[in-house]
Design an enzyme around this catalytic site. Structure first.
Site, short mmCIF file in Angstrom:
data_model
loop_
_atom_site.label_atom_id
_atom_site.label_comp_id
_atom_site.label_asym_id
_atom_site.label_seq_id
_atom_site.Cartn_x
_atom_site.Cartn_y
_atom_site.Cartn_z
N ASP A 1 0.87 -1.17 0.00
CA ASP A 1 0.00 0.00 0.00
C ASP A 1 0.91 1.23 0.00
O ASP A 1 1.40 1.64 -1.04
CB ASP A 1 -0.91 -0.11 1.23
CG ASP A 1 -2.00 0.95 1.28
OD1 ASP A 1 -2.34 1.51 0.24
OD2 ASP A 1 -2.53 1.21 2.38
N ASP B 1 -7.84 -8.89 5.41
CA ASP B 1 -8.97 -8.76 6.32
C ASP B 1 -9.47 -7.33 6.47
O ASP B 1 -8.78 -6.37 6.14
CB ASP B 1 -8.58 -9.23 7.72
CG ASP B 1 -7.70 -8.20 8.43
OD1 ASP B 1 -6.69 -7.77 7.84
OD2 ASP B 1 -8.03 -7.80 9.56
P1 5GP Z 1 1.80 -0.49 3.84
O1 5GP Z 1 2.84 -0.44 4.91
O2 5GP Z 1 2.35 -0.86 2.47
O3 5GP Z 1 1.01 0.79 3.79
O4 5GP Z 1 0.71 -1.56 4.24
C1 5GP Z 1 1.05 -2.77 4.70
C2 5GP Z 1 -0.10 -3.60 5.23
O5 5GP Z 1 -1.33 -2.89 5.38
C3 5GP Z 1 -0.39 -4.70 4.26
O6 5GP Z 1 0.52 -5.76 4.39
C4 5GP Z 1 -1.79 -5.08 4.69
O7 5GP Z 1 -1.74 -5.93 5.80
C5 5GP Z 1 -2.41 -3.75 5.08
N1 5GP Z 1 -3.19 -3.21 3.94
C6 5GP Z 1 -2.82 -2.26 3.06
N2 5GP Z 1 -3.78 -2.05 2.13
C7 5GP Z 1 -4.78 -2.91 2.43
C8 5GP Z 1 -6.06 -3.20 1.83
O8 5GP Z 1 -6.51 -2.63 0.82
N3 5GP Z 1 -6.81 -4.17 2.44
C9 5GP Z 1 -6.40 -4.84 3.54
N4 5GP Z 1 -7.23 -5.75 4.04
N5 5GP Z 1 -5.20 -4.61 4.13
C10 5GP Z 1 -4.41 -3.65 3.57
MG MG Z 2 -5.10 -6.33 8.28
#
Ligand code: 5GP
Ligand code: MG
Ligand code: MG
Length: 183
Positions: free
Chosen positions: A107, A163
């Site tokens: 993300d 989730d």
């Molecule tokens: P980041 O550090 O890249 O922003 O996000 C890491 C974590 O956030 C991902 O591994 C995931 O667990 C959660 N996450 C990010 N985007 C989504 C999404 O659209 N749906 C869900 N369920 N989890 C997300």
């Molecule tokens: Mg989660």
């Protein structure tokens, strides 16, 4: 396809189970070619990557090892902060090993970028990333993903391990969660 009460929580199926399996098979062939004759340790990030890990690992023909890590990002709600804490560490020593991080989704990129640095500092021979999904429009830091499944729009998705409040992980597809569920 899903029970009516689940169907009502989803706006749209973005990636189907069949598309996921076809893509993982394609990635597995590339991974096999790239690591030919080498030992490979797959590191799954709990809990979201459980399904990707299970399906990718079974697609890979050569001998591999699997280990798991759980990290938590400080910060409220659905935004990750970049400050990461290890909740469950690996059991394996990474010294001299080829490591492939297996993730569900990138993300902001903050979690993976931190994790990459952390694992690299443990003396691995190489550390690369395989992620099923990426949201290019949400990137706050660039993360070099060697094996990527799908780029998706900047929307909150669930299913195939992902989730919302621990629900929907068992859905077979990746779907957009309807806003009425979280607002
Ligand atoms: P980041 O550090 O890249 O922003 O996000 C890491 C974590 O956030 C991902 O591994 C995931 O667990 C959660 N996450 C990010 N985007 C989504 C999404 O659209 N749906 C869900 N369920 N989890 C997300
Ligand atoms: Mg989660
Ligand atoms: Mg994850």
């Amino acid at each position: 396809m899903y029970a009516n009460e689940i169907e009502a929580d989803l706006t749209e199926v973005l990636v189907t189970e069949a598309e996921i399996h076809a893509k993982l098979a394609e990635l597995a062939r590339r991974i096999e070619a790239d690591y030919e004759g080498e030992d490979l340790l797959l590191v799954g990030v709990l809990k979201g990557a459980v399904m990707v890990m299970a399906d990718l690992a079974r697609e890979l023909r050569p001998h591999i090892n699997m280990d798991w890590m759980a990290v938590s990002s400080y910060g409220a709600g659905t935004q990750s902060s970049g400050v990461v804490r290890i909740v469950k560490d690996l059991d394996s020593d990474l010294t001299g090993r080829h490591v492939l991080i297996v993730e569900d989704i990138i993300d902001s990129g903050l979690t993976l970028s931190w994790l990459l640095g952390n694992l690299e500092s443990r003396g691995a021979k190489s550390v690369e990333i395989c992620a099923l999904l990426r949201k290019p429009d949400a990137a706050k830091v660039e993360v070099d993903v060697k094996y990527l499944g799908f780029d998706i729009p900047n929307q909150f998705v669930v299913g195939y391990g992902l989730d919302f409040a621990e629900n929907y992980r068992n859905l077979r597809d990746v779907a957009i969660l309807a806003p009425h569920v979280y607002s």
